[in-house]
Enzyme design. Structure first.
Site, PDB file in Angstrom:
ATOM      1  CG  HIS A  64      -0.537   0.268   2.510  1.00 51.81           C
ATOM      2  ND1 HIS A  64      -0.982  -0.442   3.608  1.00 51.81           N
ATOM      3  CD2 HIS A  64       0.339   1.166   3.003  1.00 51.81           C
ATOM      4  CE1 HIS A  64      -0.390   0.027   4.690  1.00 51.81           C
ATOM      5  NE2 HIS A  64       0.421   1.001   4.357  1.00 51.81           N
ATOM      6  CD  GLU A  77      -4.594  -1.288   3.583  1.00 48.96           C
ATOM      7  OE1 GLU A  77      -3.598  -1.740   2.990  1.00 48.96           O
ATOM      8  OE2 GLU A  77      -4.639  -1.167   4.818  1.00 48.96           O
TER       9      GLU A  77
HETATM   10  C1  GLP Z   1       1.308   3.142   7.165  1.00 47.87           C
HETATM   11  C2  GLP Z   1       1.020   4.465   6.431  1.00 47.87           C
HETATM   12  C3  GLP Z   1       1.777   4.571   5.141  1.00 47.87           C
HETATM   13  C4  GLP Z   1       3.176   4.057   5.384  1.00 47.87           C
HETATM   14  C5  GLP Z   1       3.137   2.572   5.629  1.00 47.87           C
HETATM   15  C6  GLP Z   1       4.465   1.964   6.046  1.00 47.87           C
HETATM   16  O1  GLP Z   1       0.187   2.425   7.513  1.00 47.87           O
HETATM   17  N1  GLP Z   1      -0.366   4.759   6.176  1.00 47.87           N
HETATM   18  O2  GLP Z   1       1.744   5.904   4.663  1.00 47.87           O
HETATM   19  O3  GLP Z   1       3.985   4.298   4.266  1.00 47.87           O
HETATM   20  O4  GLP Z   1       2.097   2.205   6.473  1.00 47.87           O
HETATM   21  O5  GLP Z   1       4.796   2.286   7.344  1.00 47.87           O
HETATM   22  P1  GLP Z   1       6.271   2.222   7.891  1.00 47.87           P
HETATM   23  O6  GLP Z   1       7.015   3.277   7.140  1.00 47.87           O
HETATM   24  O7  GLP Z   1       6.202   2.536   9.342  1.00 47.87           O
HETATM   25  O8  GLP Z   1       6.779   0.869   7.587  1.00 47.87           O
END
Ligand code: GLP
Length: 263
Positions: A139, A144
């Site tokens: 995503h 999603e």
């Molecule tokens: C989250 C956010 C995204 C983000 C992703 C990855 O749920 N909504 O914008 O890029 O998941 O998160 P992380 O960078 O902490 O792995």
């Protein structure tokens, strides 16, 4: 074009992302930035804060739009993305809080709030550079799997995997993680003039490979980057570890003409 850059570690990914954002703002001090939450962009924000502290770039006149927000949390709630963006970006980077917007997860009329958010981005002249992380399920924002490539800012139901991944921000308690979110759509994100996706770590390797080298599919929302004329993918070695053409990307980057370099 899509440019894939493999760097030695997360610090290099953050520095490269910061250099690119700074280059945009030096050209246009009132640039519109697209901000992301999560752990992925923290290195970029840290490096950018360093550039600001050393007087190498001034971000006080930029405006910014965040990608997404949980539904049902107020901006005061520490887990809200409004609070996260304040902590991780607005304060360290010296942004003007009045010019930073986050989708309204606490709006009474969420649908109207979503429409208004897209309108506000358009009225600001569109996003110049959009920073993106990638979820383990591919995503971007909170789009999603099976999100339409044409989608606009709207309400979505979070995938179970995403709620599990994000439970760590809610005392590890899955029940506290909201079920819904409001996120810029893939169509909205694709309108940004430049996309800058950052990913670090083995846990992202499969999603990155599917997004960059797999077929264009709504099952991997980040594969939408393949449709963008100026998308840069900055990876550490671990996040790049499943790419079939990794040596080709390294070769291309090593032989990049000087006029194309930012860092
Ligand atoms: C989250 C956010 C995204 C983000 C992703 C990855 O749920 N909504 O914008 O890029 O998941 O998160 P992380 O960078 O902490 O792995």
């Amino acid at each position: 074009m899509m440019e894939i850059v493999i760097l030695p570690d997360g610090a290099a990914v953050g520095a490269a992302a910061a250099a690119r954002i700074a280059a945009v703002v030096r050209r246009r001090p009132e640039a519109v930035l697209g901000l992301a939450t999560g752990s992925s962009p923290l290195g970029a924000y840290g490096a950018l804060a360093g550039l600001v502290a050393r007087g190498e770039v001034d971000l006080s006149r930029v405006s910014a739009f965040a990608l997404d927000e949980y539904v049902g949390l107020t901006p005061e709630s520490p887990q809200s993305y409004a609070a996260t963006i304040r902590r991780d970006a607005v304060e360290p980077l010296g942004l003007d809080p009045a010019r930073v917007r986050v989708p309204p997860g606490d709006a009474v009329d969420l649908e109207a709030g979503a429409l208004e958010y897209d309108r506000a981005i358009r009225e600001a002249g569109g996003v110049d550079v959009q920073l993106l992380g990638i979820g383990a399920n591919g995503h971007i924002g909170f789009n999603e799997p099976t999100s339409s490539f044409a989608s606009r800012t709207r309400i979505k139901t979070l995938a179970p995997r995403t709620r599990e991944d994000n439970a760590r921000f809610f005392d590890g308690d899955l029940d506290q993680v909201p079920l819904h979110c409001i996120t810029q759509g893939l169509g909205t994100i694709l309108e940004a003039r430049q996309l800058l996706l950052v990913a670090q770590g083995e846990a992202k390797a499969a999603a990155v490979a599917a997004a960059v080298e797999g077929p264009l599919t709504a099952m991997v929302p980040a594969s939408a980057l393949q449709l963008h004329p100026d998308a840069i993918v900055l990876l550490d070695e671990a996040a790049a570890s499943r790419l079939t053409l990794a040596d080709y990307y390294r070769f291309t980057y090593a032989h990049k003409p000087d006029w194309q370099r930012v860092d």
